[in-house]
Design a protein around this motif. Structure first.
Motif, PDB file in Angstrom:
ATOM      1  N   ASP A   2      51.662  94.735  42.756  1.00 29.20           N
ATOM      2  CA  ASP A   2      51.404  95.865  43.795  1.00 29.20           C
ATOM      3  C   ASP A   2      50.160  96.567  43.085  1.00 29.20           C
ATOM      4  N   LEU A  30      40.483  99.114  45.824  1.00 25.57           N
ATOM      5  CA  LEU A  30      39.729 100.150  45.228  1.00 25.57           C
ATOM      6  C   LEU A  30      38.289  99.708  44.905  1.00 25.57           C
ATOM      7  N   ALA A  89      50.449 103.305  39.943  1.00 21.70           N
ATOM      8  CA  ALA A  89      50.544 103.101  41.326  1.00 21.70           C
ATOM      9  C   ALA A  89      50.368 104.539  41.771  1.00 21.70           C
ATOM     10  N   SER A 137      42.623  90.203  44.387  1.00 20.23           N
ATOM     11  CA  SER A 137      43.795  90.397  43.218  1.00 20.23           C
ATOM     12  C   SER A 137      43.838  89.476  42.221  1.00 20.23           C
ATOM     13  N   ARG A 165      46.255  97.137  44.824  1.00 23.12           N
ATOM     14  CA  ARG A 165      45.569  98.341  45.037  1.00 23.12           C
ATOM     15  C   ARG A 165      44.396  98.535  44.360  1.00 23.12           C
ATOM     16  N   LEU A 208      46.961 105.696  41.594  1.00 24.58           N
ATOM     17  CA  LEU A 208      45.954 105.109  42.350  1.00 24.58           C
ATOM     18  C   LEU A 208      45.962 105.691  43.760  1.00 24.58           C
ATOM     19  N   ASP A 209      47.178 106.174  44.053  1.00 26.43           N
ATOM     20  CA  ASP A 209      47.283 107.020  45.234  1.00 26.43           C
ATOM     21  C   ASP A 209      46.564 108.377  45.437  1.00 26.43           C
TER      22      ASP A 209
END
Ligand code: PLP
Length: 347
Positions: A56, A64, A247, A69, A60, A250-251
């Protein structure tokens, strides 16, 4: 450009290593019932092993930074990546690494733990990198060059042309530690990872992202090198709490940019205030979240700051840094207190 082969760079035992295969490695897809990993079956939110691939988070960060990945390795701090890069490639007592000096202390510590010699190349008096000087110091058994940009403790960005010259003319891996890149006005060297098969970048959530406590860092490189690091890391190197918290950060990248603006603004104010104090010999420009200054009697200034409850980093004993103290940018109030105390001490 010198040729670079990952297989020749690796220690032979790492090249042939068959990694531990965890229960969660062997399964992919959707499942209703997990009876594969000997976990406690009662749900408390943490009873399951974490995702060994940090999939995950990698997705992300991929979005960004605009990379795949497969270009991203997540570690228990970027310190884990430093350790793994050395262990992957350097045989104890035989291979060696080359690093700029002054710079971050962990390259040397990780090399020493592995029994690997470190040679150092001094930066110039203005802390810039001379790639010609560095390349002259390269020996046959050097497997890795460690660069750091913006450099710790000097705060300056290394010239891209100089770094590229090292990448083109060194036959091992060049690690560029970009722990402080988010405080700088440079995007860093992410755009070079497709061009140079021997480039590894290090990033961390410990500085700009405000998450030193979660222990999370990244190595960014081509898929072949990333796969090697994935192969030799502990299977569950990033725990569930860390993966979830990163996570979340990063949101909420917007909050981060507000904090970054404030830190950068405060850095420039602090530099200006320091330059107004006539007894300070030198205040260096900074592209990081700290400022390096040079004073006459650093040990005494350090101690007297400490007596007033203010801790800075004494870098007096590092190469090219005699007289130097490193000050991390604090809040508006902390910086004001620091300047006031320093003025009293130096008056
Ligand atoms: C602080 C710092 C790091 C961060 O290491 P983590 O293990 O990710 O906390 C890496 N490199 C440099 C140069 C640093 O100053």
């Amino acid at each position: 450009m010198k040729s670079f082969e990952v297989d020749q760079w690796l220690r032979p035992n790492i090249k042939s290593l068959k990694p531990y295969s965890s229960a969660r490695d062997e399964f992919s897809g959707e499942a209703l019932v997990f009876l594969d990993a000997n976990e406690n079956c009662f749900d408390n939110g943490l009873n399951r092993y974490p995702d060994p691939k940090s999939s995950d988070l990698r997705a992300r960060v991929s979005a960004l930074l605009g990379i795949k990945s497969g270009n991203i390795f997540f570690g228990n701090g970027s310190d884990e990546a430093i350790d793994l890069i050395i262990r992957a490639s350097c045989d104890s007592g035989k291979d060696a690494i080359l690093a700029i000096s002054p710079s971050y202390g962990m390259y040397e510590v990780c090399a020493a733990i592995q029994g690997v010699r470190i040679d150092k190349v001094l930066l110039e008096e203005d802390f810039s990198l001379s790639s010609a000087k560095l390349l002259k110091a390269v020996k046959q058994n050097h497997k890795i060059v460690f660069l750091c940009s913006p450099n710790n403790p000097t705060g300056n960005i290394l010239e891209k042309e100089e770094v590229e010259n090292v990448l083109q003319n060194f036959s091992g891996v060049v690690v560029v530690d970009e722990a402080y890149i988010d405080f700088s006005d440079s995007p860093g060297l992410v755009d070079l990872i497709d061009r140079y098969p021997n480039l590894i970048l290090l990033r961390t959530f410990s500085k700009a992202w405000g998450l030193a406590g979660v222990r999370c860092g990244m190595a960014i490189s081509n898929e072949e090198i990333v796969n090697v690091l994935m192969k030799i890391k502990y299977p569950y190197n990033l725990n569930t709490l860390t993966q979830n918290r990163v996570a979340e950060a990063l949101d909420q990248a917007k909050i981060l940019s507000v904090q970054l603006d404030s830190i950068i603004r405060e850095r420039e104010i602090l530099i200006k205030s320091l330059r107004d104090i006539p007894t300070i010999l030198n205040v260096y420009d900074s592209q990081a979240n700290f400022v390096l200054i040079r004073v006459d009697d650093p040990d005494n200034v350090y101690q007297r700051l400490l007596d007033k409850g203010l801790v800075v980093r004494n870098r007096n004993k590092q190469d090219l840094c005699s007289g130097c103290l490193r000050i991390t940018i604090g809040t508006v109030e902390e910086n004001r207190r620091f300047i006031e105390s320093l003025k009293e001490i130096l008056s």
